[in-house]
Design a protein around this motif. Structure first.
Motif, short mmCIF file in Angstrom:
data_model
loop_
_atom_site.label_atom_id
_atom_site.label_comp_id
_atom_site.label_asym_id
_atom_site.label_seq_id
_atom_site.Cartn_x
_atom_site.Cartn_y
_atom_site.Cartn_z
N GLU A 165 0.80 -1.35 0.13
CA GLU A 165 -0.09 0.13 0.04
C GLU A 165 0.82 1.30 0.02
O GLU A 165 0.45 2.12 -0.68
CB GLU A 165 -0.87 0.08 1.36
N GLU A 166 2.14 1.20 0.91
CA GLU A 166 2.67 2.25 0.79
C GLU A 166 3.78 2.61 -0.44
O GLU A 166 3.89 3.58 -0.98
CB GLU A 166 3.56 2.15 2.09
N SER A 167 4.22 1.48 -0.89
CA SER A 167 5.34 1.64 -1.70
C SER A 167 4.80 0.94 -3.17
O SER A 167 5.73 1.18 -4.41
CB SER A 167 6.42 0.70 -1.58
N HIS A 168 3.75 0.63 -3.56
CA HIS A 168 3.03 0.29 -4.76
C HIS A 168 4.17 -0.72 -5.43
O HIS A 168 4.69 -0.52 -6.36
CB HIS A 168 3.07 1.31 -5.67
N LEU A 169 4.45 -1.99 -4.71
CA LEU A 169 5.42 -2.85 -5.51
C LEU A 169 4.74 -4.01 -6.32
O LEU A 169 5.36 -4.12 -7.53
CB LEU A 169 5.86 -3.80 -3.95
N VAL A 170 3.70 -4.40 -5.94
CA VAL A 170 3.25 -5.59 -6.73
C VAL A 170 1.83 -5.27 -7.63
O VAL A 170 0.96 -4.83 -6.81
CB VAL A 170 2.84 -7.01 -5.94
#
Length: 252
Positions: free
Chosen positions: A29-34
């Motif tokens: 949610e914080e870093s938009h990884l997947v």
């Protein structure tokens, strides 16, 4: 209710294999990884909480592969590799299955001894192993996440990771226990440029761009160098590196 009880109970109620599932949810949610359709590798994946979350995030058109020495119970839509990720044969199998990954995750932690410096050093060692594996399978522009315990060896590890990515942050998810020293290095956008910030290289200016900066090429990678003209041969220091081009300045 403590955070420990809250996340433990939520995991039981929502069908996740560990409370750690919420750490990945919060990191994402914080870093938009997947994203949907991604290929994700999870190192040290047992018991599979992160695999469950990753599978939800990538959806039907994505791929998730988990690696662990321990057996991982089947997770719908997830492949697993049983073995030590530092073993060359295991890494080769991983590369064969994945090709290139969009995201490499590691929630590995050492067996705790209660001796802070030792536990910290072991966590850094595991994170480095995960980083080395990520460098073999991670696609250009891909992201990397690894758990590590805070301490004196963190700075050197972070510096090495920063050398390979556009930027790196330290993130502490709310689902981590308040008394824990764990944090996650979140590295975004793997760089593939043949140079890094601070490198000094000799270049020949091949052209001048529309903004007036000289253009040099290093293995096909473009460097913009102010105050230069076509055919100048100069020594430059790289000041900024982006995915497809970078900037440099002449050394004195």
């Amino acid at each position: 209710m403590t955070d420990k009880d809250m996340y433990y109970n939520r995991a039981k109620q929502e069908g996740y294999r560990s409370r750690a599932a919420y750490k990945l949810k919060q990191l994402n949610e914080e870093s938009h990884l997947v994203e949907a359709g991604d290929t994700v590798v999870d190192l040290g994946a047992a018991p599979g909480g992160w695999l469950q979350v990753a599978a939800e995030l990538v959806g039907d058109h994505g791929t998730v592969v988990g690696v662990d020495l321990q057996r991982i119970e089947d997770v719908d839509g997830v492949e697993t590799v049983r073995g030590d990720m530092t073993d060359e044969d295991v890494r080769a199998e991983l590369v064969d299955r994945v090709g290139e990954a969009d995201v490499v995750l590691s929630d590995m932690a050492p067996n705790m001894t209660g001796e802070y410096n030792l536990d910290h050093a072991r966590s850094v060692h595991l994170a480095r192993q995960a980083f080395e594996t990520a460098m073999e399978v991670l696609a250009p522009g891909g992201d990397f996440v690894a758990k590590v315990f805070d301490g004196p060896d963190l700075a050197d590890l972070k510096a090495d990771v920063e050398h390979e990515f556009r930027y790196v942050r330290e993130v502490r998810p709310k689902a981590s226990r308040k008394e824990s020293s764990e944090l996650y290095l979140v590295a975004k956008r793997r760089l593939t440029a043949p140079v890094r910030e601070g490198d000094e290289v000799d270049v020949t200016i091949e052209d001048v761009g529309s903004e007036g900066d000289g253009i040099a090429k290093i293995e096909g990678y473009t460097l913009f160098v102010p105050d230069t003209e076509t055919d100048d041969e100069v020594t430059v220091r790289v000041t900024d590196v982006k995915a497809r081009f970078g900037f440099a300045e002449q050394t004195e």
